[in-house]
Design a protein around this motif. Structure first.
Motif, PDB file in Angstrom:
ATOM      1  N   GLU A   4       8.319   0.107   3.708  1.00 32.19           N
ATOM      2  CA  GLU A   4       8.650   0.200   2.283  1.00 32.19           C
ATOM      3  C   GLU A   4      10.155   0.162   2.037  1.00 32.19           C
ATOM      4  O   GLU A   4      10.638  -0.534   1.135  1.00 32.19           O
ATOM      5  CB  GLU A   4       8.058   1.484   1.707  1.00 32.19           C
ATOM      6  CG  GLU A   4       8.302   1.629   0.209  1.00 32.19           C
ATOM      7  CD  GLU A   4       7.639   2.870  -0.364  1.00 32.19           C
ATOM      8  OE1 GLU A   4       7.960   3.214  -1.515  1.00 32.19           O
ATOM      9  OE2 GLU A   4       6.810   3.487   0.338  1.00 32.19           O
ATOM     10  N   GLU A   5      10.916   0.892   2.833  1.00 35.97           N
ATOM     11  CA  GLU A   5      12.362   0.940   2.631  1.00 35.97           C
ATOM     12  C   GLU A   5      13.022  -0.398   2.966  1.00 35.97           C
ATOM     13  O   GLU A   5      13.909  -0.863   2.242  1.00 35.97           O
ATOM     14  CB  GLU A   5      12.976   2.044   3.498  1.00 35.97           C
ATOM     15  CG  GLU A   5      14.466   2.247   3.276  1.00 35.97           C
ATOM     16  CD  GLU A   5      14.819   2.580   1.829  1.00 35.97           C
ATOM     17  OE1 GLU A   5      15.919   2.176   1.380  1.00 35.97           O
ATOM     18  OE2 GLU A   5      13.995   3.229   1.153  1.00 35.97           O
ATOM     19  N   LYS A   8      12.232  -2.847   0.265  1.00 36.13           N
ATOM     20  CA  LYS A   8      13.012  -2.548  -0.929  1.00 36.13           C
ATOM     21  C   LYS A   8      14.423  -3.119  -0.817  1.00 36.13           C
ATOM     22  O   LYS A   8      14.953  -3.674  -1.785  1.00 36.13           O
ATOM     23  CB  LYS A   8      13.069  -1.029  -1.134  1.00 36.13           C
ATOM     24  CG  LYS A   8      13.851  -0.594  -2.369  1.00 36.13           C
ATOM     25  CD  LYS A   8      13.849   0.921  -2.489  1.00 36.13           C
ATOM     26  CE  LYS A   8      14.670   1.366  -3.689  1.00 36.13           C
ATOM     27  NZ  LYS A   8      14.692   2.859  -3.808  1.00 36.13           N
ATOM     28  N   GLN A   9      15.036  -3.000   0.356  1.00 37.42           N
ATOM     29  CA  GLN A   9      16.386  -3.523   0.555  1.00 37.42           C
ATOM     30  C   GLN A   9      16.438  -5.046   0.413  1.00 37.42           C
ATOM     31  O   GLN A   9      17.355  -5.592  -0.202  1.00 37.42           O
ATOM     32  CB  GLN A   9      16.908  -3.117   1.940  1.00 37.42           C
ATOM     33  CG  GLN A   9      17.348  -1.668   2.043  1.00 37.42           C
ATOM     34  CD  GLN A   9      17.942  -1.364   3.407  1.00 37.42           C
ATOM     35  OE1 GLN A   9      17.290  -1.533   4.427  1.00 37.42           O
ATOM     36  NE2 GLN A   9      19.183  -0.927   3.422  1.00 37.42           N
ATOM     37  N   ARG A  11      14.331  -6.989  -1.280  1.00 41.22           N
ATOM     38  CA  ARG A  11      14.081  -7.373  -2.671  1.00 41.22           C
ATOM     39  C   ARG A  11      15.309  -7.113  -3.553  1.00 41.22           C
ATOM     40  O   ARG A  11      15.627  -7.909  -4.441  1.00 41.22           O
ATOM     41  CB  ARG A  11      12.854  -6.635  -3.205  1.00 41.22           C
ATOM     42  CG  ARG A  11      11.547  -7.163  -2.620  1.00 41.22           C
ATOM     43  CD  ARG A  11      10.299  -6.580  -3.268  1.00 41.22           C
ATOM     44  NE  ARG A  11      10.091  -5.201  -2.872  1.00 41.22           N
ATOM     45  CZ  ARG A  11      10.224  -4.146  -3.655  1.00 41.22           C
ATOM     46  NH1 ARG A  11      10.606  -4.317  -4.926  1.00 41.22           N
ATOM     47  NH2 ARG A  11       9.995  -2.938  -3.207  1.00 41.22           N
TER      48      ARG A  11
END
Length: 321
Positions: A4-5, A8-9, A11
């Motif tokens: 997830e992290e 996120k970076q 995107r």
């Protein structure tokens, strides 16, 4: 695929690129993701034995998840050739007839072709938010490119290339040392023209023919054959006269058939561009990785793609082809 992290970076970086009007394509997305993963743990990448595989399909899927849709920029449509089969048969017959009648060995049957090489991979596809009324196709008109003239023989030999940079003086050339048998030059628009083609003959083709005739123990005037397309810069009276004076026959690819009958166009050119694209992705991902390693809390910044940066890099990658 990504945690997830990490997801996120990636995107957030892609969104930042779009806000800055930068080109967004699968090469950029894949390179960014690779850099993010490498900064965390490079062993997670499939190439290092891990489970994360960053493919073009994955890159497209990520952009779709971000709410982007494909928009194609307008480009010149390909011309349909209704009598292609007939043109192909005649072209192949002509080439075969010259080779057999003149008894030309494969080493003296040469095909050359001009192709555009981008410093930074671009695409006729970009991404715009779904529902956008006006779409700016960032990067489709990117002028950061050169022209490469590749040459190869029927026997499988490759001639040294000619690289044409954009500029008006030698200062426009990259500050790198190229192989001595390459021809490095420039024009105002980096396009090939009659002068650069005359240089190609004098500095690359003719020295090759002289050397190869000697190696094969042939007469210095033994006939050769060159195959090229109808690009006007090489179909001039001067170019044809230079070839005739060196006992070189000419077979011209039929108009609008280059993508199917030009040997280099259907083989070498694409492979060369894919190699350079992969080198760019490796370098780009390393820039992302270094940013993250310098400061985990700092938002990723667009990679510096100025000419002063990418021109010498591109030259070094070309020499590794």
């Amino acid at each position: 695929m990504l945690g997830e992290e990490l997801d996120k970076q990636v995107r957030a970086y892609i969104a930042s690129l779009r806000e800055n009007g930068a080109v967004i394509n699968t090469a950029i997305v894949m390179a960014c993701a690779q850099g993010v993963v490498k900064s965390y743990d490079s062993n997670l990448l499939e190439c290092n034995g891990g489970h994360i595989s960053l493919t073009k399909n994955w890159a497209k899927y990520l952009m779709e998840r971000m709410g982007f849709v494909k928009r194609r920029a307008s480009t010149k449509a390909k011309v349909s050739v209704s009598d292609f089969d007939q043109l192909k048969s005649q072209f192949v017959f002509d080439v075969k007839a010259i080779i057999e009648m003149e008894e030309i060995p494969g080493e003296l049957v040469i095909n050359w072709d001009q192709t555009g090489i981008h410093y930074v991979p671009v695409s006729s596809w970009t991404m715009a938010k779904e529902g956008s009324k006006r779409v700016e196709i960032a990067g489709v008109d990117d002028k950061r490119q050169i022209t490469a003239v590749f040459g190869g023989t029927l026997a499988g030999d490759f001639l040294p290339p000619q690289l044409i940079y954009q500029g008006k003086t030698h200062k426009s050339l990259p500050p790198v040392k190229f192989p001595s048998d390459w021809h490095i030059t420039f024009t105002e628009n980096h396009w090939s023209n009659e002068k650069t083609m005359a240089d190609y003959l004098e500095k690359i083709l003719f020295p090759y023919l002289e050397k190869k005739r000697q190696e094969l123990k042939l007469d210095p005037n033994y006939p050769a054959l060159v195959i090229f397309d109808r690009f006007r810069g090489q179909c001039t009276e001067n170019i044809l006269a230079l070839l005739e004076a060196r006992h070189v026959f000419v077979a011209v690819v039929p108009a609008n058939c280059t993508d199917r009958l030009q040997p280099l166009d259907v083989s070498v050119n694409k492979a060369a561009k894919e190699f350079l694209r992969s080198r760019f992705q490796e370098w780009y991902s390393e820039q992302i990785c270094q940013q993250l390693q310098r400061g985990k809390e700092t938002a990723l910044q667009p990679v510096d793609l100025r000419m002063s940066v990418v021109k010498p890099l591109g030259a070094k990658w070309m020499m590794n082809l």
